[in-house]
Design an enzyme around this catalytic site. Structure first.
Site, PDB file in Angstrom:
ATOM      1  N   GLU A  34      -4.634 -48.284  -1.392  1.00  0.00           N
ATOM      2  CA  GLU A  34      -5.631 -49.152  -0.770  1.00  0.00           C
ATOM      3  C   GLU A  34      -5.520 -49.030   0.744  1.00  0.00           C
ATOM      4  O   GLU A  34      -4.409 -48.924   1.273  1.00  0.00           O
ATOM      5  CB  GLU A  34      -5.363 -50.597  -1.228  1.00  0.00           C
ATOM      6  CG  GLU A  34      -6.604 -51.430  -1.415  1.00  0.00           C
ATOM      7  CD  GLU A  34      -7.532 -50.935  -2.507  1.00  0.00           C
ATOM      8  OE1 GLU A  34      -8.565 -50.339  -2.161  1.00  0.00           O
ATOM      9  OE2 GLU A  34      -7.246 -51.150  -3.700  1.00  0.00           O
ATOM     10  N   THR A  36      -6.034 -46.606   2.427  1.00  0.00           N
ATOM     11  CA  THR A  36      -5.433 -45.309   2.744  1.00  0.00           C
ATOM     12  C   THR A  36      -6.498 -44.282   3.141  1.00  0.00           C
ATOM     13  O   THR A  36      -6.187 -43.308   3.809  1.00  0.00           O
ATOM     14  CB  THR A  36      -4.681 -44.748   1.523  1.00  0.00           C
ATOM     15  OG1 THR A  36      -5.524 -44.942   0.391  1.00  0.00           O
ATOM     16  CG2 THR A  36      -3.368 -45.465   1.304  1.00  0.00           C
ATOM     17  N   SER A  68     -36.144 -51.071 -14.576  1.00  0.00           N
ATOM     18  CA  SER A  68     -34.795 -51.620 -14.708  1.00  0.00           C
ATOM     19  C   SER A  68     -34.804 -52.689 -15.789  1.00  0.00           C
ATOM     20  O   SER A  68     -35.432 -53.736 -15.622  1.00  0.00           O
ATOM     21  CB  SER A  68     -34.349 -52.231 -13.372  1.00  0.00           C
ATOM     22  OG  SER A  68     -33.321 -53.185 -13.605  1.00  0.00           O
ATOM     23  N   GLY A 123     -16.730 -55.423  -7.557  1.00  0.00           N
ATOM     24  CA  GLY A 123     -15.743 -54.466  -7.071  1.00  0.00           C
ATOM     25  C   GLY A 123     -15.545 -53.289  -8.002  1.00  0.00           C
ATOM     26  O   GLY A 123     -14.623 -52.501  -7.843  1.00  0.00           O
ATOM     27  N   LEU A 124     -16.432 -53.145  -8.999  1.00  0.00           N
ATOM     28  CA  LEU A 124     -16.327 -52.022  -9.944  1.00  0.00           C
ATOM     29  C   LEU A 124     -17.358 -50.944  -9.652  1.00  0.00           C
ATOM     30  O   LEU A 124     -17.504 -49.986 -10.397  1.00  0.00           O
ATOM     31  CB  LEU A 124     -16.495 -52.531 -11.381  1.00  0.00           C
ATOM     32  CG  LEU A 124     -15.431 -53.530 -11.810  1.00  0.00           C
ATOM     33  CD1 LEU A 124     -15.699 -54.035 -13.216  1.00  0.00           C
ATOM     34  CD2 LEU A 124     -14.065 -52.877 -11.738  1.00  0.00           C
ATOM     35  N   SER A 125     -18.073 -51.126  -8.565  1.00  0.00           N
ATOM     36  CA  SER A 125     -19.016 -50.134  -8.068  1.00  0.00           C
ATOM     37  C   SER A 125     -20.147 -49.806  -9.032  1.00  0.00           C
ATOM     38  O   SER A 125     -20.328 -48.658  -9.439  1.00  0.00           O
ATOM     39  CB  SER A 125     -18.277 -48.863  -7.645  1.00  0.00           C
ATOM     40  OG  SER A 125     -18.959 -48.304  -6.568  1.00  0.00           O
ATOM     41  N   ASP A 172     -15.857 -44.116  -4.435  1.00  0.00           N
ATOM     42  CA  ASP A 172     -16.573 -44.670  -5.588  1.00  0.00           C
ATOM     43  C   ASP A 172     -17.423 -43.609  -6.273  1.00  0.00           C
ATOM     44  O   ASP A 172     -17.418 -43.470  -7.494  1.00  0.00           O
ATOM     45  CB  ASP A 172     -17.483 -45.825  -5.154  1.00  0.00           C
ATOM     46  CG  ASP A 172     -16.692 -46.969  -4.552  1.00  0.00           C
ATOM     47  OD1 ASP A 172     -15.448 -46.941  -4.609  1.00  0.00           O
ATOM     48  OD2 ASP A 172     -17.332 -47.898  -4.024  1.00  0.00           O
TER      49      ASP A 172
HETATM   50  P1  ADP Z   1     -21.003 -53.030  -6.553  1.00  0.00           P
HETATM   51  O1  ADP Z   1     -19.700 -53.412  -5.947  1.00  0.00           O
HETATM   52  O2  ADP Z   1     -21.097 -53.442  -7.980  1.00  0.00           O
HETATM   53  O3  ADP Z   1     -21.315 -51.586  -6.323  1.00  0.00           O
HETATM   54  P2  ADP Z   1     -23.214 -53.341  -4.770  1.00  0.00           P
HETATM   55  O4  ADP Z   1     -23.752 -54.504  -4.042  1.00  0.00           O
HETATM   56  O5  ADP Z   1     -22.723 -52.179  -3.989  1.00  0.00           O
HETATM   57  O6  ADP Z   1     -22.107 -53.885  -5.773  1.00  0.00           O
HETATM   58  O7  ADP Z   1     -24.351 -52.764  -5.729  1.00  0.00           O
HETATM   59  C1  ADP Z   1     -25.053 -53.617  -6.580  1.00  0.00           C
HETATM   60  C2  ADP Z   1     -26.542 -53.239  -6.528  1.00  0.00           C
HETATM   61  O8  ADP Z   1     -26.747 -52.025  -7.271  1.00  0.00           O
HETATM   62  C3  ADP Z   1     -27.414 -54.270  -7.185  1.00  0.00           C
HETATM   63  O9  ADP Z   1     -27.793 -55.283  -6.272  1.00  0.00           O
HETATM   64  C4  ADP Z   1     -28.613 -53.429  -7.624  1.00  0.00           C
HETATM   65  O10 ADP Z   1     -29.496 -53.187  -6.545  1.00  0.00           O
HETATM   66  C5  ADP Z   1     -27.957 -52.109  -8.018  1.00  0.00           C
HETATM   67  N1  ADP Z   1     -27.600 -52.121  -9.447  1.00  0.00           N
HETATM   68  C6  ADP Z   1     -26.365 -51.932  -9.980  1.00  0.00           C
HETATM   69  N2  ADP Z   1     -26.388 -52.021 -11.324  1.00  0.00           N
HETATM   70  C7  ADP Z   1     -27.674 -52.275 -11.663  1.00  0.00           C
HETATM   71  C8  ADP Z   1     -28.352 -52.479 -12.909  1.00  0.00           C
HETATM   72  N3  ADP Z   1     -27.692 -52.473 -14.066  1.00  0.00           N
HETATM   73  N4  ADP Z   1     -29.672 -52.691 -12.863  1.00  0.00           N
HETATM   74  C9  ADP Z   1     -30.335 -52.723 -11.711  1.00  0.00           C
HETATM   75  N5  ADP Z   1     -29.757 -52.541 -10.513  1.00  0.00           N
HETATM   76  C10 ADP Z   1     -28.441 -52.316 -10.472  1.00  0.00           C
HETATM   77 MG    MG Z   2     -21.403 -50.709  -4.389  1.00  0.00          MG
END
Ligand code: ADP
Ligand code: MG
Length: 380
Positions: A34, A36, A68, A123-125, A172
């Site tokens: 982390e 790093t 979506s 936090g799982l991207s 990520d």
């Molecule tokens: P994370 O840490 O999960 O990556 P982010 O804020 O970087 O969080 O990304 C989340 C964004 O990605 C959501 O606000 C949306 O715009 C998009 N996203 C992720 N998963 C989905 C999904 N299953 N359906 C629609 N949009 C998604």
């Molecule tokens: Mg993200």
């Protein structure tokens, strides 16, 4: 995950009246390593069994029609720069198209339906899963798979930079594209070399505990950490702390501030911990892996000072329950802990963490079990 594949295929058929091809990609965890990346060190991520599934087909038009399922929202957009859609989620898909085109790749009109099961913003991207799913799909559909995997990861990263306003590193997207079942990947953030290591614990589970708190701090603490590291590196005559040793750091201890000393100490020790974890995994020694995770937590909390009360509390509960390893995952100041939990303690640890956290902070943490799985792929 056959059900996710069927779910998007069915919705695609209903909406577009035909069958397409299903692709999927994954969210990720980082076991250790982390803060790093910007110090030229190592990270150690893996793809997880939660991701995005998308059904796509070329439509012979000059536009993309994307639905979506999770947000029950539809976007239609062309493929020129000025065609950017307004919805945030659709900008991830549009950005991937544009970044492929900017690199000389081909994208034609397509229809798509997608859905996912990565918790958003935990936090799982989930965003990397979304980008790499579409990048992989468009490479397969329109580019004969000539775009390299590294470029697919860079396409996702540039999408975040240029279309979503997130100035992220490459980890990520790298993890999401390169992920392989039963393996973590040690990525050298200086050379971009990577190596797979087995991670297939039979008697342990990986559990994420999301505190659902995020402390917004003034005077960007991340930049301050970076500056400390840069100051110490330059004092040592190095570009980054990558090659620094504790002996070298101790030799200049009197010339730098105590704060800078402890920041650099964490970074140097963290680099060694990643290497130690890789050695341990080659021997199947998960007890050592867990020990290193606790050491990382301690370093992040005491030396790098990016923890917070809630995360230290979760870490203490893990320790008291006899969990093998536990640490903050991600930048800090909130978010998740990642825990290596013996099978037999799984249920009692989760119950205990939920109850005690709720009692103290008035809400339960979210808990996610994850299994290290394949990254971007075509679902046959
Ligand atoms: P994370 O840490 O999960 O990556 P982010 O804020 O970087 O969080 O990304 C989340 C964004 O990605 C959501 O606000 C949306 O715009 C998009 N996203 C992720 N998963 C989905 C999904 N299953 N359906 C629609 N949009 C998604
Ligand atoms: Mg993200």
């Amino acid at each position: 995950m056959e059900d996710m594949k069927e779910k998007v295929a069915k919705a695609f058929k209903e909406r577009f009246g035909q069958q397409g091809t299903t692709y999927a990609s994954s969210g990720r965890i980082n076991l250790i390593g982390e803060h790093t990346d910007y110090n030229g060190g190592f990270v150690f991520p893996g793809a997880i069994d939660k991701g995005i599934w998308a059904e796509l087909a070329a439509n012979g038009l000059e536009k993309c029609r994307v639905y979506s399922m999770d947000l029950d929202d539809y976007a239609e957009f062309g493929l020129k720069e000025e065609d950017a859609p307004s919805q945030g989620w659709a900008r991830y898909v549009f950005g991937v198209c544009r970044e492929i085109q900017k690199r000389g790749g081909k994208v034609e009109g397509f229809d798509a339906v997608f859905a996912g099961n990565v918790p958003l913003g935990a936090g799982l991207s989930s965003s990397a899963a979304l980008e790499s799913c579409f990048a992989f799909a468009l490479n397969d559909m329109f580019n004969n798979n000539v775009i390299s995997k590294f470029d697919l990861a860079r396409i996702g990263q540039s999408t975040e930079h240029n279309y979503c306003g997130v100035n992220c590193g490459i980890m990520d997207q790298f993890a999401s594209v390169f992920g392989r079942k039963g393996h973590l990947m040690r990525l050298d953030c200086r050379s971009m070399e990577y190596e797979y290591f087995p991670f297939d614990p039979k008697e342990y589970r990986l559990v994420l505990v999301d505190s659902r708190v995020k402390h917004e701090l003034k005077d960007s603490p991340y930049n301050k950490r970076r500056e400390s590291c840069e100051r110490v590196a330059s004092r040592l005559g190095m570009e980054t702390l990558r090659d620094a040793t504790m002996e070298q750091l101790d030799a200049i201890k009197g010339d730098i501030s105590a704060e800078d000393y402890f920041r650099a100490k964490f970074v140097i020790e963290e680099k060694d911990r990643v290497l130690a974890v890789c050695d341990a995994l080659e021997k199947g020694d998960y007890e050592t892996v867990g020990k290193k995770m606790y050491e990382t937590h301690r370093g992040l909390s005491k030396d790098y000072e990016v923890s917070c009360e809630e995360l230290d509390f979760l870490n203490d509960i893990a320790k008291e329950c006899g969990v093998t390893g536990s640490r903050i995952m991600g930048g800090g100041f909130g978010g998740c802990t990642i825990n290596l939990v013996p099978d037999g303690l799984h249920d009692s640890f989760i119950a205990e963490a939920k109850a005690r956290f709720n009692e103290k902070y008035g809400h339960e943490p979210m808990v996610y079990d994850v299994v290290i799985s394949d990254g971007a792929r075509k679902c046959e």
